[in-house]
Design a protein around this motif. Structure first.
Motif, PDB file in Angstrom:
ATOM      1  N   GLU A   1      -0.377  30.228  -6.394  1.00  0.00           N
ATOM      2  CA  GLU A   1       0.573  29.781  -7.407  1.00  0.00           C
ATOM      3  C   GLU A   1       1.945  29.515  -6.790  1.00  0.00           C
ATOM      4  OE1 GLU A   1      -0.105  28.989 -10.635  1.00  0.00           O
ATOM      5  OE2 GLU A   1      -2.144  29.262  -9.873  1.00  0.00           O
ATOM      6  N   LEU A   2       2.362  30.379  -5.878  1.00  0.00           N
ATOM      7  CA  LEU A   2       3.653  30.203  -5.207  1.00  0.00           C
ATOM      8  C   LEU A   2       3.650  28.921  -4.372  1.00  0.00           C
ATOM      9  CD1 LEU A   2       4.252  33.902  -4.104  1.00  0.00           C
ATOM     10  CD2 LEU A   2       5.621  32.649  -5.775  1.00  0.00           C
ATOM     11  N   LYS A   3       2.559  28.667  -3.671  1.00  0.00           N
ATOM     12  CA  LYS A   3       2.475  27.462  -2.843  1.00  0.00           C
ATOM     13  C   LYS A   3       2.553  26.189  -3.691  1.00  0.00           C
ATOM     14  CE  LYS A   3      -0.121  29.467   1.015  1.00  0.00           C
ATOM     15  NZ  LYS A   3      -1.453  29.608   1.658  1.00  0.00           N
ATOM     16  N   LYS A   4       1.960  26.229  -4.881  1.00  0.00           N
ATOM     17  CA  LYS A   4       2.019  25.073  -5.781  1.00  0.00           C
ATOM     18  C   LYS A   4       3.454  24.741  -6.153  1.00  0.00           C
ATOM     19  CE  LYS A   4      -2.440  25.778  -8.121  1.00  0.00           C
ATOM     20  NZ  LYS A   4      -3.045  26.192  -9.422  1.00  0.00           N
ATOM     21  N   MET A   5       4.270  25.813  -6.341  1.00  0.00           N
ATOM     22  CA  MET A   5       5.669  25.601  -6.741  1.00  0.00           C
ATOM     23  C   MET A   5       6.540  25.154  -5.574  1.00  0.00           C
ATOM     24  SD  MET A   5       6.208  28.696  -9.499  1.00  0.00           S
ATOM     25  CE  MET A   5       4.999  29.883  -8.937  1.00  0.00           C
ATOM     26  N   GLY A   6       6.243  25.605  -4.380  1.00  0.00           N
ATOM     27  CA  GLY A   6       6.930  25.129  -3.193  1.00  0.00           C
ATOM     28  C   GLY A   6       8.277  25.765  -2.910  1.00  0.00           C
ATOM     29  N   LYS A   7       9.132  25.798  -3.916  1.00  0.00           N
ATOM     30  CA  LYS A   7      10.487  26.363  -3.758  1.00  0.00           C
ATOM     31  C   LYS A   7      10.831  27.114  -5.038  1.00  0.00           C
ATOM     32  CE  LYS A   7      15.194  25.056  -2.399  1.00  0.00           C
ATOM     33  NZ  LYS A   7      16.105  23.923  -2.087  1.00  0.00           N
ATOM     34  N   VAL A   8      11.259  28.367  -4.902  1.00  0.00           N
ATOM     35  CA  VAL A   8      11.462  29.187  -6.101  1.00  0.00           C
ATOM     36  C   VAL A   8      12.748  30.005  -6.016  1.00  0.00           C
ATOM     37  CG1 VAL A   8       8.964  29.403  -6.483  1.00  0.00           C
ATOM     38  CG2 VAL A   8      10.176  31.180  -5.181  1.00  0.00           C
ATOM     39  N   ALA A   9      13.253  30.339  -7.196  1.00  0.00           N
ATOM     40  CA  ALA A   9      14.324  31.332  -7.338  1.00  0.00           C
ATOM     41  C   ALA A   9      13.731  32.522  -8.069  1.00  0.00           C
ATOM     42  CB  ALA A   9      15.499  30.760  -8.122  1.00  0.00           C
ATOM     43  N   ILE A  10      14.017  33.713  -7.577  1.00  0.00           N
ATOM     44  CA  ILE A  10      13.469  34.921  -8.188  1.00  0.00           C
ATOM     45  C   ILE A  10      14.589  35.753  -8.778  1.00  0.00           C
ATOM     46  CG2 ILE A  10      12.253  37.099  -7.712  1.00  0.00           C
ATOM     47  CD1 ILE A  10      10.665  35.616  -5.583  1.00  0.00           C
ATOM     48  N   ALA A  11      14.451  36.086 -10.068  1.00  0.00           N
ATOM     49  CA  ALA A  11      15.386  37.014 -10.713  1.00  0.00           C
ATOM     50  C   ALA A  11      15.125  38.378 -10.100  1.00  0.00           C
ATOM     51  CB  ALA A  11      15.152  37.032 -12.222  1.00  0.00           C
ATOM     52  N   TYR A  12      16.101  38.852  -9.330  1.00  0.00           N
ATOM     53  CA  TYR A  12      15.823  39.955  -8.413  1.00  0.00           C
ATOM     54  C   TYR A  12      16.678  41.181  -8.689  1.00  0.00           C
ATOM     55  CZ  TYR A  12      15.170  42.370  -3.955  1.00  0.00           C
ATOM     56  OH  TYR A  12      14.892  43.300  -2.992  1.00  0.00           O
ATOM     57  N   SER A  13      15.999  42.307  -8.974  1.00  0.00           N
ATOM     58  CA  SER A  13      16.705  43.564  -9.219  1.00  0.00           C
ATOM     59  C   SER A  13      16.538  44.563  -8.074  1.00  0.00           C
ATOM     60  CB  SER A  13      16.181  44.208 -10.513  1.00  0.00           C
ATOM     61  OG  SER A  13      14.835  44.634 -10.336  1.00  0.00           O
ATOM     62  N   GLY A  14      15.527  44.340  -7.235  1.00  0.00           N
ATOM     63  CA  GLY A  14      15.223  45.305  -6.182  1.00  0.00           C
ATOM     64  C   GLY A  14      14.259  46.389  -6.624  1.00  0.00           C
ATOM     65  N   GLY A  15      13.755  46.281  -7.862  1.00  0.00           N
ATOM     66  CA  GLY A  15      12.783  47.242  -8.366  1.00  0.00           C
ATOM     67  C   GLY A  15      11.388  46.977  -7.816  1.00  0.00           C
ATOM     68  N   VAL A  16      10.438  47.790  -8.228  1.00  0.00           N
ATOM     69  CA  VAL A  16       9.070  47.710  -7.698  1.00  0.00           C
ATOM     70  C   VAL A  16       8.496  46.302  -7.824  1.00  0.00           C
ATOM     71  CG1 VAL A  16       6.710  48.581  -7.939  1.00  0.00           C
ATOM     72  CG2 VAL A  16       8.644  50.139  -8.241  1.00  0.00           C
ATOM     73  N   ASP A  17       8.617  45.706  -8.995  1.00  0.00           N
ATOM     74  CA  ASP A  17       7.957  44.430  -9.274  1.00  0.00           C
ATOM     75  C   ASP A  17       8.646  43.248  -8.605  1.00  0.00           C
ATOM     76  OD1 ASP A  17       6.201  45.867 -10.993  1.00  0.00           O
ATOM     77  OD2 ASP A  17       7.721  45.800 -12.556  1.00  0.00           O
ATOM     78  N   SER A  18       9.959  43.134  -8.815  1.00  0.00           N
ATOM     79  CA  SER A  18      10.660  41.981  -8.245  1.00  0.00           C
ATOM     80  C   SER A  18      10.710  42.066  -6.722  1.00  0.00           C
ATOM     81  CB  SER A  18      12.077  41.847  -8.829  1.00  0.00           C
ATOM     82  OG  SER A  18      12.919  42.900  -8.417  1.00  0.00           O
ATOM     83  N   ASN A  19      10.698  43.267  -6.176  1.00  0.00           N
ATOM     84  CA  ASN A  19      10.717  43.418  -4.727  1.00  0.00           C
ATOM     85  C   ASN A  19       9.379  42.996  -4.118  1.00  0.00           C
ATOM     86  OD1 ASN A  19      12.422  44.155  -2.547  1.00  0.00           O
ATOM     87  ND2 ASN A  19      11.182  45.966  -2.207  1.00  0.00           N
ATOM     88  N   PHE A  20       8.288  43.377  -4.784  1.00  0.00           N
ATOM     89  CA  PHE A  20       6.961  42.937  -4.351  1.00  0.00           C
ATOM     90  C   PHE A  20       6.876  41.416  -4.408  1.00  0.00           C
ATOM     91  CE2 PHE A  20       2.711  41.612  -5.884  1.00  0.00           C
ATOM     92  CZ  PHE A  20       1.947  41.923  -4.760  1.00  0.00           C
ATOM     93  N   LEU A  21       7.319  40.846  -5.524  1.00  0.00           N
ATOM     94  CA  LEU A  21       7.262  39.390  -5.690  1.00  0.00           C
ATOM     95  C   LEU A  21       8.105  38.689  -4.626  1.00  0.00           C
ATOM     96  CD1 LEU A  21       6.397  36.891  -7.270  1.00  0.00           C
ATOM     97  CD2 LEU A  21       8.297  37.314  -8.856  1.00  0.00           C
ATOM     98  N   LEU A  22       9.288  39.210  -4.353  1.00  0.00           N
ATOM     99  CA  LEU A  22      10.170  38.593  -3.364  1.00  0.00           C
ATOM    100  C   LEU A  22       9.532  38.603  -1.972  1.00  0.00           C
ATOM    101  CD1 LEU A  22      13.078  37.371  -3.049  1.00  0.00           C
ATOM    102  CD2 LEU A  22      13.754  39.610  -2.177  1.00  0.00           C
TER     103      LEU A  22
END
Length: 266
Positions: A15-36
């Protein structure tokens, strides 16, 4: 890594490759950190972390997010909101989270647009759907993408995968914006939020892992995991907390014998 988790992780990367370029709403928590981290490993330089720093956010959490973004080599944009005077947020009604998310993610979309990024992602996962989350409606209205939810990753699975990938936040305590510590329909103020933040930082410094300090007028109600309630059998710990909380500005301090429970103010 078991086959089910491996498939979910591969689907996330697709899914990430399909998007190519992304901005992530980032808090540094478990979920957003894994995603980043997964996004960085998948897309390289085509990832930007956007962090909103407003009065409902913990300074310690912001600093941790800075450190992780630097560790991963991801560009982080921190947008400081000096006066978060959104009336619907301050009034703290049942849709507080909706109005807050709408404001915050509208700003994140503006920042992403300035950097020519079409896709904005957040760390919502499948387990979040089990809780009362009016803010999710705002994400839908703004077309924010929640890829962890879309590939059906639960919170526990994200922790397992984080450990497999050597992401330090795999065992990080769950955290939510400081406004969740104030009962509904009680006004939110900068002073209240800073009292809560200082009290929770103190509990963390004492070695508590999962905790909340719920504010009820001049009373602080402490929630900790049930397996850590026995720490309060120590007179020295009780005295330290009592004195510190009075110094912060709480008249009374109490311990909730039910222990920590996510969303207990809902």
């Amino acid at each position: 890594m078991n086959k089910i988790l491996e498939d979910k992780l591969n689907n996330l990367k697709k899914e990430l490759k399909k998007m190519g370029k992304v901005a992530i709403a980032y808090s540094g928590g478990v979920d957003s950190n894994f995603l980043l981290k997964v996004a960085k490993d998948t897309l390289g330089e085509n990832v930007v972390a956007i962090t909103i720093n407003a009065m409902m956010h913990s300074s310690r959490e912001i600093k941790e997010s800075n450190n992780y973004a630097k560790e991963y080599g991801v560009k982080q944009i921190v947008y400081k909101v000096d006066n978060f005077n959104l009336e619907e947020f301050i009034d703290n009604g049942p849709l507080r989270c909706y109005y807050c998310k709408k404001f915050v993610f509208t700003k994140i979309k503006e920042i992403a647009s300035e950097h020519n990024i079409k896709y904005i992602l957040d760390g919502t996962n499948l387990s979040d759907l089990d809780d009362y989350r009016p803010g999710l409606k705002a994400l839908e209205e703004l077309n924010i993408i929640s890829p962890l939810k879309d590939v059906k990753l639960t919170k526990d699975e994200i922790r397992i995968l984080s450990k497999e990938l050597s992401i330090n936040t795999y065992n990080k305590s769950a955290f939510a914006c400081l406004a969740t510590r104030i009962p509904r329909d009680h006004k939110i103020t900068e002073e209240k939020l800073r009292m809560i933040e200082e009290a929770e930082d103190f509990l963390q410094d004492l070695g508590f892992n999962q905790y909340r300090v719920r504010l009820h007028e001049d009373l602080a109600r402490i929630e900790v995991d049930k397996d850590q309630i026995n720490k309060f059998y120590n007179d020295e710990i009780i005295e330290k907390i009592n004195l510190k909380f009075k110094e912060i500005g709480f008249k009374y301090t109490t311990l909730d014998l039910n222990g920590y429970k996510m969303g207990s103010m809902n």
